[in-house]
Design an enzyme around this catalytic site. Structure first.
Site, mmCIF file in Angstrom:
data_model
loop_
_atom_site.group_PDB
_atom_site.id
_atom_site.type_symbol
_atom_site.label_atom_id
_atom_site.label_comp_id
_atom_site.label_asym_id
_atom_site.label_seq_id
_atom_site.Cartn_x
_atom_site.Cartn_y
_atom_site.Cartn_z
ATOM 1 N N ASP A 169 -1.331 4.471 3.592
ATOM 2 C CA ASP A 169 -0.526 3.261 3.761
ATOM 3 C C ASP A 169 0.883 3.684 4.156
ATOM 4 O O ASP A 169 1.639 4.207 3.323
ATOM 5 C CB ASP A 169 -0.486 2.454 2.457
ATOM 6 C CG ASP A 169 -1.830 1.814 2.120
ATOM 7 O OD1 ASP A 169 -2.872 2.346 2.541
ATOM 8 O OD2 ASP A 169 -1.819 0.778 1.435
ATOM 9 N N LYS A 232 -0.549 -4.591 6.982
ATOM 10 C CA LYS A 232 -0.332 -4.932 5.572
ATOM 11 C C LYS A 232 1.028 -5.601 5.434
ATOM 12 O O LYS A 232 1.998 -5.196 6.078
ATOM 13 C CB LYS A 232 -0.416 -3.650 4.747
ATOM 14 C CG LYS A 232 -0.111 -3.781 3.268
ATOM 15 C CD LYS A 232 -0.255 -2.414 2.593
ATOM 16 C CE LYS A 232 0.246 -2.432 1.165
ATOM 17 N NZ LYS A 232 0.142 -1.094 0.516
ATOM 18 N N LYS A 268 -4.295 -6.675 4.951
ATOM 19 C CA LYS A 268 -4.069 -6.433 3.527
ATOM 20 C C LYS A 268 -2.800 -7.141 3.066
ATOM 21 O O LYS A 268 -1.698 -6.673 3.348
ATOM 22 C CB LYS A 268 -3.965 -4.928 3.238
ATOM 23 C CG LYS A 268 -3.716 -4.591 1.757
ATOM 24 C CD LYS A 268 -3.669 -3.089 1.544
ATOM 25 C CE LYS A 268 -3.285 -2.746 0.106
ATOM 26 N NZ LYS A 268 -3.242 -1.274 -0.120
#
Length: 332
Positions: A169, A232, A268
């Site tokens: 991430d 995300k 996400k």
């Protein structure tokens, strides 16, 4: 409630490369990026109607909540993280819902989608999850601010992959978005994707710091062009994290990218999603805007930990008719 046969694997592959070709990216198309707009008032009106447009009750609600559990990136990102805490979190990831509850629902065992940690905790997480197929995700690139020297951010990715992280991430440089330097954002994201190798990369936009929904839409598109496997919303450390208007913008960018390229990119939302009812709203939004294919862990994740506890309480209430105390559903 629908159940799996004993011959079926309890946990189908959660990693995108198993079921879906990876997004290879494309050349930066500045005409496309600059043409992207966002009608803020219309987006906010649509988002405001979402909680009341879909009502999921009884068996269907329990099924949707079980589905949500399989999509959680169970996360610990605290300065006081210890190996013991990470091991307990991994135990929770392996058995997120009490066996008695699953038995009452006539369901086989399930797991969460992944466990997300800082780099120093990767080794402990990988060891604790050995043999489960649950991937370890690591936050990287100077998380959460993303302001460390560029070569160190790239090196951090490489070290995390070497340590066993299967998902990375990363955080983008917000200044590139705020200044409209889309080439710089594209080049940065492309370098991060290359450093990840076979590990999948989730691009954290830190949407609460991007200034406008139009910037969110354009940044989403540029990151996908550069090869992001997921986009995300947030690090969870900003003052504003995942919201429905931001989610609507990012999801529609994903849909546009798929329509143009044929490649599916995951989504996400992270930060601020702590209630089971909120999870149901997000799942409904995904179903409405992207379709059932995105309702799988290889294309949708919740960045959350406290969410799991509330889902457990709701499932136990469905089974027993009574709410249990929150302390009975700790993360470890």
């Amino acid at each position: 409630m629908e159940t799996q046969s004993s011959e079926s694997p309890v946990r189908t592959a959660h990693l995108p490369q198993v079921t879906e070709p990876r997004n290879p990216g494309m050349d930066l198309d500045l005409d496309w990026v600059r043409a992207v707009q966002a009608n803020t008032s219309a987006i906010e009106r649509r988002a405001a109607t979402l909680p009341g447009r879909r009502s999921v009750k009884k068996d269907y609600q329990a099924a949707w909540l079980l589905k949500a559990v399989t999509m959680i990136d169970l996360t610990t990102l605290s300065g006081d993280d210890t190996v013991g805490r990470v091991r307990r979190l991994c135990s929770k990831a392996r058995q997120p819902v009490a066996p008695a509850t699953l038995q009452a629902l006539d369901m086989p065992p399930i797991t969460t989608g992944a466990v997300c940690v800082y780099h120093d905790m990767i080794e402990a997480a990988v060891e604790a999850l050995k043999g489960t197929g649950i991937p370890v995700a690591a936050v990287s690139t100077g998380f959460p601010a993303g302001l460390s020297p560029f070569h160190l951010r790239v090196a951090e990715i490489e070290e995390s992959v070497k340590a066993g992280a299967e998902e990375i991430d990363i955080v983008i440089s917000r200044r590139h978005v705020l200044s409209g330097d889309w080439q710089a954002l594209y080049d940065e994201m492309k370098a991060f994707r290359t450093a990840c190798g076979d590990a999948h990369v989730k691009a954290i936009l830190a949407t609460g710091e991007l200034g406008s929904l139009r910037n969110v839409a354009r940044a989403s598109l540029v990151c996908m062009m550069a090869g992001a496997d997921f986009i995300k919303t947030s690090t969870g450390k900003e003052s504003v994290n995942a919201t429905l208007p931001v989610s609507l913008v990012m999801i529609r960018a994903i849909r546009d990218y798929y329509d143009r390229t044929g490649y599916r990119v995951g989504y996400k939302p992270a930060g601020g999603i702590s209630k089971a009812k909120d999870a149901l709203v997000y799942l409904s939004l995904i179903k409405d805007e992207l379709g059932d294919r995105w309702l799988e862990p290889d294309l949708f994740r919740f960045g959350a930990s406290s969410l799991l506890g509330d889902i457990e309480r709701q499932l136990e209430h469905y089974v027993t008719g009574a709410y249990s105390a929150g302390y009975r559903h700790s993360m470890g």
